[in-house]
Design an enzyme around this catalytic site. Structure first.
Site, PDB file in Angstrom:
ATOM      1  N   LYS A 145     -52.665  -4.168   0.546  1.00  0.00           N
ATOM      2  CA  LYS A 145     -54.046  -4.496   0.139  1.00  0.00           C
ATOM      3  C   LYS A 145     -54.241  -6.004   0.095  1.00  0.00           C
ATOM      4  O   LYS A 145     -53.273  -6.780  -0.021  1.00  0.00           O
ATOM      5  CB  LYS A 145     -54.402  -3.875  -1.217  1.00  0.00           C
ATOM      6  CG  LYS A 145     -53.579  -4.372  -2.425  1.00  0.00           C
ATOM      7  CD  LYS A 145     -54.102  -5.640  -3.097  1.00  0.00           C
ATOM      8  CE  LYS A 145     -53.219  -6.099  -4.249  1.00  0.00           C
ATOM      9  NZ  LYS A 145     -53.295  -7.477  -4.640  1.00  0.00           N
ATOM     10  N   ASP A 200     -51.370  -1.548  -9.947  1.00  0.00           N
ATOM     11  CA  ASP A 200     -52.008  -1.411  -8.633  1.00  0.00           C
ATOM     12  C   ASP A 200     -51.771  -0.041  -7.992  1.00  0.00           C
ATOM     13  O   ASP A 200     -52.335   0.260  -6.944  1.00  0.00           O
ATOM     14  CB  ASP A 200     -51.459  -2.475  -7.656  1.00  0.00           C
ATOM     15  CG  ASP A 200     -52.004  -3.865  -7.949  1.00  0.00           C
ATOM     16  OD1 ASP A 200     -53.029  -3.976  -8.656  1.00  0.00           O
ATOM     17  OD2 ASP A 200     -51.409  -4.846  -7.457  1.00  0.00           O
TER      18      ASP A 200
HETATM   19  P1  ATP Z   1     -48.634  -7.342  -6.315  1.00  0.00           P
HETATM   20  O1  ATP Z   1     -49.584  -7.654  -5.224  1.00  0.00           O
HETATM   21  O2  ATP Z   1     -48.822  -5.939  -6.890  1.00  0.00           O
HETATM   22  O3  ATP Z   1     -48.487  -8.423  -7.346  1.00  0.00           O
HETATM   23  P2  ATP Z   1     -46.503  -8.122  -4.605  1.00  0.00           P
HETATM   24  O4  ATP Z   1     -46.958  -7.639  -3.260  1.00  0.00           O
HETATM   25  O5  ATP Z   1     -46.734  -9.549  -4.923  1.00  0.00           O
HETATM   26  O6  ATP Z   1     -47.149  -7.205  -5.684  1.00  0.00           O
HETATM   27  P3  ATP Z   1     -44.074  -6.674  -4.216  1.00  0.00           P
HETATM   28  O7  ATP Z   1     -43.791  -6.844  -2.764  1.00  0.00           O
HETATM   29  O8  ATP Z   1     -44.640  -5.385  -4.668  1.00  0.00           O
HETATM   30  O9  ATP Z   1     -44.972  -7.878  -4.747  1.00  0.00           O
HETATM   31  O10 ATP Z   1     -42.663  -6.938  -4.928  1.00  0.00           O
HETATM   32  C1  ATP Z   1     -42.526  -7.435  -6.216  1.00  0.00           C
HETATM   33  C2  ATP Z   1     -41.120  -7.122  -6.732  1.00  0.00           C
HETATM   34  O11 ATP Z   1     -40.931  -5.705  -6.798  1.00  0.00           O
HETATM   35  C3  ATP Z   1     -40.003  -7.669  -5.882  1.00  0.00           C
HETATM   36  O12 ATP Z   1     -39.189  -8.453  -6.712  1.00  0.00           O
HETATM   37  C4  ATP Z   1     -39.222  -6.458  -5.404  1.00  0.00           C
HETATM   38  O13 ATP Z   1     -37.834  -6.661  -5.458  1.00  0.00           O
HETATM   39  C5  ATP Z   1     -39.625  -5.331  -6.342  1.00  0.00           C
HETATM   40  N1  ATP Z   1     -39.742  -4.016  -5.650  1.00  0.00           N
HETATM   41  C6  ATP Z   1     -39.363  -2.832  -6.133  1.00  0.00           C
HETATM   42  N2  ATP Z   1     -39.621  -1.845  -5.270  1.00  0.00           N
HETATM   43  C7  ATP Z   1     -40.173  -2.404  -4.181  1.00  0.00           C
HETATM   44  C8  ATP Z   1     -40.645  -1.895  -2.947  1.00  0.00           C
HETATM   45  N3  ATP Z   1     -40.593  -0.584  -2.640  1.00  0.00           N
HETATM   46  N4  ATP Z   1     -41.174  -2.773  -2.076  1.00  0.00           N
HETATM   47  C9  ATP Z   1     -41.260  -4.088  -2.388  1.00  0.00           C
HETATM   48  N5  ATP Z   1     -40.808  -4.614  -3.517  1.00  0.00           N
HETATM   49  C10 ATP Z   1     -40.273  -3.793  -4.437  1.00  0.00           C
END
Ligand code: ATP
Length: 287
Positions: free
Chosen positions: A11, A137
């Site tokens: 997203k 989210d």
């Molecule tokens: P948001 O936009 O909800 O803040 P994000 O996109 O910035 O999230 P993510 O890629 O979801 O961040 O990852 C954040 C943390 O979650 C990372 O430190 C990662 O190690 C952990 N994590 C746990 N499961 C997953 C997964 N399936 N995919 C990605 N990261 C994951």
């Protein structure tokens, strides 16, 4: 059915406003969330091991019980007392820690996948109620498309639209801590607030120019002073013909909105030459 394959869409935030801090430490938000067609591929396969295993295409995310996909499977298998095991394979494409809800969307896909695979027949709202326990989210990632998200992100109002356009997604090779950004936002006197009403009208009218004129993310005012590369990417995209460009979530991924595919590709070429990015994609609206 022994196995199921799902697309877990990333997203972007077209709008992100922080309304205030709550007693429980979370912030009340007002966001416009938009699915984009950059997705992780999730395959869930039943087996008789009685265990949940996670295989990932990259070592940059965990493959143990801390993976949100694992947590989603555990939640449903335990609740419904399912003795079978599952193997979850994650082909990761969405930037990690990029503000694109990569973990939450994998979590949402596993909730939907287990629901189907084991014929649990939970309606969407019941999956969402379970999902919010794993991440704010997750409920949006379950419904996808376009929605206004209020509360901590769990109060969702879908926005029907057929918006067309090209979205350039650019992630620089830096990590921004979501906790750090939300911790700082209370101390910042925010200069620009999103006009969420105008954004909704623009979406409903499929008016990309009006949408581009109204996108706004208050968290930029925390992230950009510390990570000027975010501003650099935005400026480059706008110079290359983006109608507008903005950071998603707490960053650092930047998206540019283009009405013209050639311009979007030229921007990608230019950004590639600049060699300041880790990941770069051309995506579209999912609606
Ligand atoms: P948001 O936009 O909800 O803040 P994000 O996109 O910035 O999230 P993510 O890629 O979801 O961040 O990852 C954040 C943390 O979650 C990372 O430190 C990662 O190690 C952990 N994590 C746990 N499961 C997953 C997964 N399936 N995919 C990605 N990261 C994951």
């Amino acid at each position: 059915m022994k196995s199921i394959k799902l697309k877990a869409y990333g997203k972007i935030n077209l709008g992100l406003d922080v309304l205030g801090k709550r007693d429980d430490g979370y912030h009340d938000l007002d966001m416009i969330m938009q699915s984009v067609d950059l997705f992780d591929e999730i395959t869930i396969t039943k087996n008789n091991s009685g265990e949940i295993t996670v295989k990932t295409s990259t070592e940059k995310i965990p493959n143990d019980e801390s993976n949100l996909a694992y947590k989603a499977a555990k939640l449903l298998l335990e609740e419904f007392d399912i003795k079978k095991g599952v193997e979850i394979e994650i082909e990761k494409n969405i930037p990690i820690s990029g503000g694109m809800a990569g973990g939450s969307t994998d979590c949402a896909a596993v909730l939907k996948g287990i629901n189907k695979l084991f014929k649990l027949k939970l309606p969407e709202e019941k999956l969402m109620a379970r999902g919010v326990r794993l991440g704010a989210d997750v409920p949006f990632c379950i419904i996808g498309n376009t929605a206004r998200a209020e509360g901590i992100g769990e109060i969702l109002t879908p926005i029907k639209n057929r918006m067309k356009g090209y979205i350039v997604l650019a992630k620089p090779p830096i990590s921004v801590s979501t906790g750090f950004v939300y911790g700082r936002i209370d101390k910042v006197k925010v200069k620009h607030k999103p006009d969420t009403g105008a954004m909704i009208v623009a979406l409903e009218n499929n008016d990309l120019q009006a949408l581009a004129d109204s996108i706004c993310n208050v968290l930029e005012e925390v992230t950009i002073p510390d990570y000027p590369v975010v501003q650099e990417i935005k400026d480059m995209m706008k110079e290359d013909g983006a109608l507008n460009a903005m950071m998603t979530g707490s960053g650092p991924t930047v998206f540019g909105l283009f009405d013209d595919k050639e311009k979007a590709i030229a921007a990608i070429d230019h950004l590639t030459e600049a060699d300041i990015l880790e990941q770069l994609y051309l995506a579209k609206f999912v609606n």
